[in-house]
Scaffold this motif. Sequence first.
Motif, PDB file in Angstrom:
ATOM      1  N   ALA A  55       0.820  -1.213   0.000  1.00 25.57           N
ATOM      2  CA  ALA A  55       0.000   0.000   0.000  1.00 25.57           C
ATOM      3  C   ALA A  55       0.855   1.264   0.000  1.00 25.57           C
ATOM      4  CB  ALA A  55      -0.935  -0.004   1.203  1.00 25.57           C
ATOM      5  N   GLY A  56       2.179   1.098  -0.060  1.00 29.36           N
ATOM      6  CA  GLY A  56       3.063   2.252  -0.125  1.00 29.36           C
ATOM      7  C   GLY A  56       3.532   2.778   1.215  1.00 29.36           C
ATOM      8  N   PHE A  57       3.388   1.982   2.280  1.00 26.05           N
ATOM      9  CA  PHE A  57       3.791   2.390   3.623  1.00 26.05           C
ATOM     10  C   PHE A  57       4.936   1.536   4.139  1.00 26.05           C
ATOM     11  CE2 PHE A  57      -0.802   3.254   3.361  1.00 26.05           C
ATOM     12  CZ  PHE A  57      -0.825   4.599   3.687  1.00 26.05           C
ATOM     13  N   HIS A  58       5.538   1.975   5.240  1.00 22.69           N
ATOM     14  CA  HIS A  58       6.413   1.097   6.006  1.00 22.69           C
ATOM     15  C   HIS A  58       5.894   1.047   7.431  1.00 22.69           C
ATOM     16  CE1 HIS A  58       8.178   5.006   7.116  1.00 22.69           C
ATOM     17  NE2 HIS A  58       8.679   4.399   8.168  1.00 22.69           N
ATOM     18  N   TRP A  59       6.088  -0.099   8.065  1.00 24.19           N
ATOM     19  CA  TRP A  59       5.627  -0.302   9.442  1.00 24.19           C
ATOM     20  C   TRP A  59       6.663   0.353  10.346  1.00 24.19           C
ATOM     21  CZ3 TRP A  59       3.953  -5.792  11.508  1.00 24.19           C
ATOM     22  CH2 TRP A  59       3.285  -5.638  12.735  1.00 24.19           C
ATOM     23  N   ALA A  60       6.381   1.594  10.744  1.00 31.58           N
ATOM     24  CA  ALA A  60       7.365   2.398  11.459  1.00 31.58           C
ATOM     25  C   ALA A  60       7.445   2.053  12.942  1.00 31.58           C
ATOM     26  CB  ALA A  60       7.048   3.886  11.294  1.00 31.58           C
ATOM     27  N   VAL A  61       6.301   1.805  13.556  1.00 30.46           N
ATOM     28  CA  VAL A  61       6.247   1.580  15.006  1.00 30.46           C
ATOM     29  C   VAL A  61       5.188   0.532  15.314  1.00 30.46           C
ATOM     30  CG1 VAL A  61       5.877   2.640  17.281  1.00 30.46           C
ATOM     31  CG2 VAL A  61       6.884   3.998  15.433  1.00 30.46           C
ATOM     32  N   VAL A  62       5.507  -0.357  16.233  1.00 32.62           N
ATOM     33  CA  VAL A  62       4.505  -1.253  16.799  1.00 32.62           C
ATOM     34  C   VAL A  62       3.843  -0.537  17.969  1.00 32.62           C
ATOM     35  CG1 VAL A  62       4.140  -3.357  18.127  1.00 32.62           C
ATOM     36  CG2 VAL A  62       5.641  -3.395  16.142  1.00 32.62           C
ATOM     37  N   GLU A  63       2.554  -0.418  17.902  1.00 28.74           N
ATOM     38  CA  GLU A  63       1.790   0.132  19.020  1.00 28.74           C
ATOM     39  C   GLU A  63       0.489  -0.639  19.131  1.00 28.74           C
ATOM     40  OE1 GLU A  63      -0.049   4.306  20.787  1.00 28.74           O
ATOM     41  OE2 GLU A  63       1.051   4.342  18.911  1.00 28.74           O
ATOM     42  N   SER A  64       0.465  -1.515  20.094  1.00 31.75           N
ATOM     43  CA  SER A  64       1.476  -1.795  21.117  1.00 31.75           C
ATOM     44  C   SER A  64       1.791  -3.286  21.102  1.00 31.75           C
ATOM     45  CB  SER A  64       0.951  -1.439  22.506  1.00 31.75           C
ATOM     46  OG  SER A  64       0.631  -0.080  22.638  1.00 31.75           O
ATOM     47  N   LEU A  65       2.949  -3.617  21.705  1.00 34.54           N
ATOM     48  CA  LEU A  65       3.230  -5.000  22.078  1.00 34.54           C
ATOM     49  C   LEU A  65       2.855  -5.075  23.551  1.00 34.54           C
ATOM     50  CD1 LEU A  65       4.317  -7.782  21.353  1.00 34.54           C
ATOM     51  CD2 LEU A  65       6.616  -6.987  21.936  1.00 34.54           C
ATOM     52  N   PRO A  66       1.666  -5.590  23.863  1.00 35.80           N
ATOM     53  CA  PRO A  66       1.113  -5.404  25.208  1.00 35.80           C
ATOM     54  C   PRO A  66       1.870  -6.188  26.281  1.00 35.80           C
ATOM     55  CG  PRO A  66      -0.596  -5.959  23.609  1.00 35.80           C
ATOM     56  CD  PRO A  66       0.719  -6.257  22.962  1.00 35.80           C
ATOM     57  N   VAL A  67       1.895  -5.597  27.460  1.00 41.29           N
ATOM     58  CA  VAL A  67       2.456  -6.236  28.642  1.00 41.29           C
ATOM     59  C   VAL A  67       1.300  -6.910  29.389  1.00 41.29           C
ATOM     60  CG1 VAL A  67       3.729  -5.909  30.798  1.00 41.29           C
ATOM     61  CG2 VAL A  67       4.257  -4.484  28.789  1.00 41.29           C
ATOM     62  N   HIS A  68       1.420  -8.197  29.622  1.00 42.80           N
ATOM     63  CA  HIS A  68       0.342  -8.942  30.272  1.00 42.80           C
ATOM     64  C   HIS A  68       0.096  -8.415  31.683  1.00 42.80           C
ATOM     65  CE1 HIS A  68      -1.986 -12.408  31.739  1.00 42.80           C
ATOM     66  NE2 HIS A  68      -2.134 -12.745  30.463  1.00 42.80           N
ATOM     67  N   GLU A  69      -1.169  -8.433  32.107  1.00 46.26           N
ATOM     68  CA  GLU A  69      -1.516  -7.932  33.443  1.00 46.26           C
ATOM     69  C   GLU A  69      -0.803  -8.701  34.547  1.00 46.26           C
ATOM     70  OE1 GLU A  69      -3.456  -5.189  34.221  1.00 46.26           O
ATOM     71  OE2 GLU A  69      -3.306  -4.870  32.050  1.00 46.26           O
ATOM     72  N   ARG A  70      -0.518  -9.965  34.325  1.00 50.40           N
ATOM     73  CA  ARG A  70       0.180 -10.738  35.362  1.00 50.40           C
ATOM     74  C   ARG A  70       1.590 -10.199  35.580  1.00 50.40           C
ATOM     75  NH1 ARG A  70       0.757 -16.505  33.964  1.00 50.40           N
ATOM     76  NH2 ARG A  70       1.910 -16.475  35.944  1.00 50.40           N
ATOM     77  N   ILE A  71       2.229  -9.715  34.522  1.00 47.98           N
ATOM     78  CA  ILE A  71       3.550  -9.113  34.674  1.00 47.98           C
ATOM     79  C   ILE A  71       3.442  -7.839  35.498  1.00 47.98           C
ATOM     80  CG2 ILE A  71       5.420  -7.959  33.435  1.00 47.98           C
ATOM     81  CD1 ILE A  71       5.062  -9.962  31.172  1.00 47.98           C
ATOM     82  N   LYS A  72       2.421  -7.041  35.241  1.00 49.79           N
ATOM     83  CA  LYS A  72       2.237  -5.816  36.010  1.00 49.79           C
ATOM     84  C   LYS A  72       1.972  -6.124  37.479  1.00 49.79           C
ATOM     85  CE  LYS A  72       0.268  -3.598  31.905  1.00 49.79           C
ATOM     86  NZ  LYS A  72      -0.946  -3.003  31.306  1.00 49.79           N
ATOM     87  N   ARG A  73       1.275  -7.203  37.732  1.00 48.29           N
ATOM     88  CA  ARG A  73       0.969  -7.580  39.121  1.00 48.29           C
ATOM     89  C   ARG A  73       2.089  -8.389  39.758  1.00 48.29           C
ATOM     90  NH1 ARG A  73      -4.126  -9.230  36.747  1.00 48.29           N
ATOM     91  NH2 ARG A  73      -3.487 -11.405  37.101  1.00 48.29           N
ATOM     92  N   GLY A  74       3.036  -8.891  38.956  1.00 51.35           N
ATOM     93  CA  GLY A  74       4.062  -9.778  39.496  1.00 51.35           C
ATOM     94  C   GLY A  74       3.463 -11.084  39.975  1.00 51.35           C
TER      95      GLY A  74
END
Length: 390
Positions: A55-74
């Motif tokens: 389509a004439g674009f480049h994938w400049a940024v991934v938004e987002s590679l999510p952080v799992h809630e279990r990681i946030k909670r430890g």
Amino acid sequence: MIECWRWYGEYDLISLSEIAQTGARGIVSALHNIPYGEVWPNDQIQARNDQFKSAGFHWAVVESLPVHERIKRGDGDLSTLFSNYRQSIVNLADHGVKTICYNFMPLLDWTRTDLTAPVLGGGTCLRFDAVKMAAFEIHMLARKNAEADYDESVVIAAKHWFDRSSQSDQDELLDAIMAGMPGAFDRYDVAGLNDALAQYQGIDRNVLRQNYKRFLDEVVPTAAENGVKLCVHPDDPPRDILGLPRIVSTAEDLEWIMKAHDNPANGVTLCSGSLGANPQNNIPKIAANVADRIHFAHLRNVRSEPNGSFEEAPHLDGDTDMIALIKVLLDEQSRRREMGRSDYQIPFRPDHGHHILSDADREYIPGYPLVGRLRGLAELRGVMRALSHV
């Protein structure tokens, strides 16, 4: 700077051919169909990359590679989740996608109380109303000690709003708040939200910081080895919400993050709107302080009110001096170019936008209309061109 546009893939009602007409050539997107915590597979990354290139674009940024809630909670044995995140970084890098935006906000990605607040001259915008949020927390959610998080005048006004509200008003408020849930599918009713919040009991600011540092220590080395730039998105809004701590809200927070794992791969998404919702934050100054770690920028503006409310403003209006901020970013680009860096350009996107003109005739992901963001991109582009000729 690299002009980009956020696209939600199969969930987005704006087509790539329409985006091409905005002039943006970088796409900010993700594999939104992959459940949180699973590896992003090479074949799906390749297919999405090929789609953008054709389509004439480049994938400049991934938004987002999510952080799992279990990681946030430890929470429990996290080895598989960390391993999967590292593998996703490697897979993205193998396909040339080397800027990854993520956030560390517990449970909610962003919070608004109104998705279609009217704006002067016509159109609508996203709005955070402190009175409505207090009414939700105190009276609908019945969160213990929620009153302590709001000024007395807001608590009184919240009771008045709740007493006068219909069930439809309350349902609309819940829907607006749930619009900030990450992912394509998860939404809660009041009981479900209370259950989700209960999983964060005992997790205060210090504990969340410890869990965040652990995440950085687990994934930043892999990013650095693969030439990937990770960039955390600030809290939106930059204040505790629903009793959940927020740790990416101030200049001090960003300084702590950069020191928590001191590596150039550990960077920032400079979101002028999220940080700007706190009147104490001087956005151009914050940007100057972390300039060498800004890997991506969200440029938008907000207009704050004394009681803690705020709403999206036009990109060049609002509380943040956008021209001063852009000058900081352009100066940083010049510094990187003089160092001989090939990756000196900072990707940015016009973040959010008013729903104006023909936007009213279409359905959009809240805050992401076509015409409103095109207006923002054109204004920002003009500022950048003018500053580049000074």
